[in-house]
Every structure is written in C-alpha cells, then in structure tokens.
Design a protein around this motif. Structure first.
Motif, PDB file in Angstrom:
ATOM      1  N   PHE A  68     -60.592  57.836  32.485  1.00 44.25           N
ATOM      2  CA  PHE A  68     -61.014  56.939  31.417  1.00 44.25           C
ATOM      3  C   PHE A  68     -61.281  57.658  30.100  1.00 44.25           C
ATOM      4  O   PHE A  68     -61.211  57.052  29.032  1.00 44.25           O
ATOM      5  CB  PHE A  68     -62.230  56.127  31.865  1.00 44.25           C
ATOM      6  CG  PHE A  68     -61.867  55.080  32.875  1.00 44.25           C
ATOM      7  CD1 PHE A  68     -61.332  53.868  32.475  1.00 44.25           C
ATOM      8  CD2 PHE A  68     -61.998  55.333  34.228  1.00 44.25           C
ATOM      9  CE1 PHE A  68     -60.962  52.909  33.396  1.00 44.25           C
ATOM     10  CE2 PHE A  68     -61.633  54.373  35.167  1.00 44.25           C
ATOM     11  CZ  PHE A  68     -61.110  53.158  34.751  1.00 44.25           C
ATOM     12  N   GLN A  69     -61.566  58.951  30.163  1.00 38.88           N
ATOM     13  CA  GLN A  69     -61.719  59.718  28.924  1.00 38.88           C
ATOM     14  C   GLN A  69     -60.444  59.664  28.094  1.00 38.88           C
ATOM     15  O   GLN A  69     -60.494  59.601  26.860  1.00 38.88           O
ATOM     16  CB  GLN A  69     -62.085  61.165  29.245  1.00 38.88           C
ATOM     17  CG  GLN A  69     -63.559  61.379  29.544  1.00 38.88           C
ATOM     18  CD  GLN A  69     -63.847  62.797  29.996  1.00 38.88           C
ATOM     19  OE1 GLN A  69     -62.948  63.640  30.099  1.00 38.88           O
ATOM     20  NE2 GLN A  69     -65.107  63.076  30.278  1.00 38.88           N
ATOM     21  N   ASN A  87     -58.409  55.379  22.060  1.00 36.97           N
ATOM     22  CA  ASN A  87     -58.747  54.024  21.628  1.00 36.97           C
ATOM     23  C   ASN A  87     -57.824  52.986  22.276  1.00 36.97           C
ATOM     24  O   ASN A  87     -57.315  52.072  21.609  1.00 36.97           O
ATOM     25  CB  ASN A  87     -58.657  53.919  20.093  1.00 36.97           C
ATOM     26  CG  ASN A  87     -59.387  52.699  19.566  1.00 36.97           C
ATOM     27  OD1 ASN A  87     -60.351  52.227  20.167  1.00 36.97           O
ATOM     28  ND2 ASN A  87     -58.917  52.174  18.441  1.00 36.97           N
ATOM     29  N   ALA A  88     -57.596  53.125  23.570  1.00 38.73           N
ATOM     30  CA  ALA A  88     -56.684  52.239  24.285  1.00 38.73           C
ATOM     31  C   ALA A  88     -57.312  50.877  24.532  1.00 38.73           C
ATOM     32  O   ALA A  88     -58.525  50.752  24.737  1.00 38.73           O
ATOM     33  CB  ALA A  88     -56.289  52.872  25.624  1.00 38.73           C
ATOM     34  N   ALA A  89     -56.474  49.849  24.536  1.00 39.09           N
ATOM     35  CA  ALA A  89     -56.938  48.511  24.894  1.00 39.09           C
ATOM     36  C   ALA A  89     -56.956  48.354  26.415  1.00 39.09           C
ATOM     37  O   ALA A  89     -57.726  47.564  26.952  1.00 39.09           O
ATOM     38  CB  ALA A  89     -56.022  47.460  24.272  1.00 39.09           C
ATOM     39  N   LEU A 102     -62.692  48.855  29.782  1.00 39.27           N
ATOM     40  CA  LEU A 102     -61.359  49.403  29.587  1.00 39.27           C
ATOM     41  C   LEU A 102     -60.554  49.084  30.848  1.00 39.27           C
ATOM     42  O   LEU A 102     -60.671  49.770  31.858  1.00 39.27           O
ATOM     43  CB  LEU A 102     -61.415  50.917  29.344  1.00 39.27           C
ATOM     44  CG  LEU A 102     -60.092  51.646  29.108  1.00 39.27           C
ATOM     45  CD1 LEU A 102     -59.327  51.032  27.943  1.00 39.27           C
ATOM     46  CD2 LEU A 102     -60.346  53.135  28.848  1.00 39.27           C
ATOM     47  N   GLU A 103     -59.774  48.030  30.777  1.00 35.33           N
ATOM     48  CA  GLU A 103     -59.156  47.476  31.984  1.00 35.33           C
ATOM     49  C   GLU A 103     -58.040  48.352  32.544  1.00 35.33           C
ATOM     50  O   GLU A 103     -57.184  48.861  31.805  1.00 35.33           O
ATOM     51  CB  GLU A 103     -58.588  46.089  31.692  1.00 35.33           C
ATOM     52  CG  GLU A 103     -58.014  45.392  32.920  1.00 35.33           C
ATOM     53  CD  GLU A 103     -57.440  44.024  32.611  1.00 35.33           C
ATOM     54  OE1 GLU A 103     -57.034  43.324  33.554  1.00 35.33           O
ATOM     55  OE2 GLU A 103     -57.404  43.652  31.417  1.00 35.33           O
ATOM     56  N   LEU A 104     -58.077  48.522  33.859  1.00 36.20           N
ATOM     57  CA  LEU A 104     -56.954  49.124  34.573  1.00 36.20           C
ATOM     58  C   LEU A 104     -55.995  47.986  34.909  1.00 36.20           C
ATOM     59  O   LEU A 104     -56.302  47.131  35.732  1.00 36.20           O
ATOM     60  CB  LEU A 104     -57.423  49.809  35.856  1.00 36.20           C
ATOM     61  CG  LEU A 104     -56.308  50.329  36.771  1.00 36.20           C
ATOM     62  CD1 LEU A 104     -55.593  51.521  36.140  1.00 36.20           C
ATOM     63  CD2 LEU A 104     -56.852  50.705  38.140  1.00 36.20           C
ATOM     64  N   LEU A 105     -54.816  47.977  34.273  1.00 36.42           N
ATOM     65  CA  LEU A 105     -53.871  46.881  34.479  1.00 36.42           C
ATOM     66  C   LEU A 105     -53.116  46.999  35.802  1.00 36.42           C
ATOM     67  O   LEU A 105     -52.775  45.998  36.420  1.00 36.42           O
ATOM     68  CB  LEU A 105     -52.867  46.817  33.324  1.00 36.42           C
ATOM     69  CG  LEU A 105     -53.429  46.470  31.949  1.00 36.42           C
ATOM     70  CD1 LEU A 105     -52.304  46.392  30.926  1.00 36.42           C
ATOM     71  CD2 LEU A 105     -54.185  45.154  31.998  1.00 36.42           C
TER      72      LEU A 105
END
Length: 204
Positions: free
Chosen positions: A136-137, A143-145, A180-183
């Motif tokens: 997640f870092q 700055n990911a969506a 911060l969603e894991l798609l």
C-alpha cells in the motif's frame, strides 16, 4: 511462402541465418521441445548445446527477447484496465516464466489507467514475510485511486493456494482501512491466469 506456414524450426533457421541453420534448429527443437525451454536457458547453457556455440546462443536469446518485447508492446498500447483479462495480458509476457515468485502492484487513476508498475516482493508469497504495508505504500506514494496486485506461480499452474487467498483477504481488509481499494489479485501461470476477484476468493 508465408512465415505462418513454416514450422518453428524453419522460422528459427531463417532468423539464425546459418548455412546449416535448419538442421541446427531442428536439433535444438528436438532437444528443447518448446521455445519456452530455450528462453529459460542461460546463454552459457545454450552455448554448450551441440553445434550451437556462443554466437548462435546470443542470436537465439535475442530473437526470443524481441518476441517478448513485442508482446509487451502490444499490451502497453492498451494501458487502461477494464477487466481481469486486460490486467493479465498487461503482465503475462513479463511474468509467466519467472523462476521465482514476484509480486507486482499496478497503481491506477480514477479512470483505471495505469500510472505505475512496481515489483514489491520476490520470493514465496507468505503472509509471515510479506509486509502488507509495502504493497500500500506504493499506492499512497503515487497517489493512486486504486491498486491491482499480481503474482506468478513458477510451476505454470495459476490455481490459487490457500496462502494466496489468505494474502488477498488481508490486502482487501487493509485497503478498506486505508481507503485504497484493491480491485483484483491475479495469479499468473504459463499462458493462463486466475482472478481471485472473479472467483470470490478473499473478496468476501
């Protein structure tokens, strides 16, 4: 005669350009069976094959590397991820024949365009050594969506292991906490992949 109608050995012989190229190419294919076996060999290993030598070994590996880069370039022409197949195709050429497990994170913007690709871990995927924060870092730093996670199975079989599902479950939970969603999390094998999201594994 079109190249598509030729055997692999015949195409290889043309690419090598040797006078005795067809016999040599036929011998190589008889021993190696598949191009993937050649690509996974080192230059030194290939050079030791009967009749090959250093120059031919370099040519063979260069030919196969061009093929890999072509596949990669094709995938890069469509950098927007709209399905698990898009995700898998983007990484397949680079990851399907790695000899060790690699965990790769793709960062996405709000329209699901890829903004970065990051290898964050190499080795057996295990929650006892994989630090979820490292995954997640990458997303936070860029700055990911949202993020996508992929790893390969060197065996070639992309069937998710219980540990893969456990890792996914922990990544999903961490993503919710961090907003911060894991798609998706896919496992890449030899020309095959499994989407854990599609199978509902770890995304319950």
């Amino acid at each position: 005669v079109g190249l598509k109608s030729l055997s692999t050995a015949e195409v290889m012989a043309i690419a090598l350009g040797n006078r005795d190229g067809l016999d040599l190419a036929t011998d190589i294919m008889a021993r190696k069976k598949k191009l993937t076996a050649i690509r996974s060999s080192t230059r030194h290993e290939l050079a030791q094959e009967p009749g090959v030598g250093e120059v031919t070994a370099r040519k063979l590996l260069a030919i196969l590397e061009l093929g890999r880069r072509f596949s990669r370039e094709e995938a890069l022409n469509q950098p927007r991820i709209t399905s698990p197949a898009d995700f898998a195709n983007y990484l397949m050429a680079d990851m399907m024949y790695l000899e060790k497990e690699h965990l790769v994170v793709l960062t996405l913007n709000t329209r699901n365009y890829i903004t970065g690709e990051h290898t964050v871990y190499i080795g057996s995927l295990n929650t006892s050594v994989l630090r979820l924060a490292e995954v997640f870092q990458v997303g936070i730093r860029h700055n990911a969506a949202a993020i996508l996670v992929a790893h390969n199975h060197p065996s070639g079989d992309p069937t998710p292991s219980p540990e893969d599902v456990n890792v996914t479950r922990q990544l999903v939970a961490a993503g919710k906490l961090l907003d911060l969603e894991l798609l998706d999390h896919i496992v890449i094998g030899h020309h095959r992949y499994v989407s854990l999201k599609e199978r509902g594994l770890g995304f319950d």
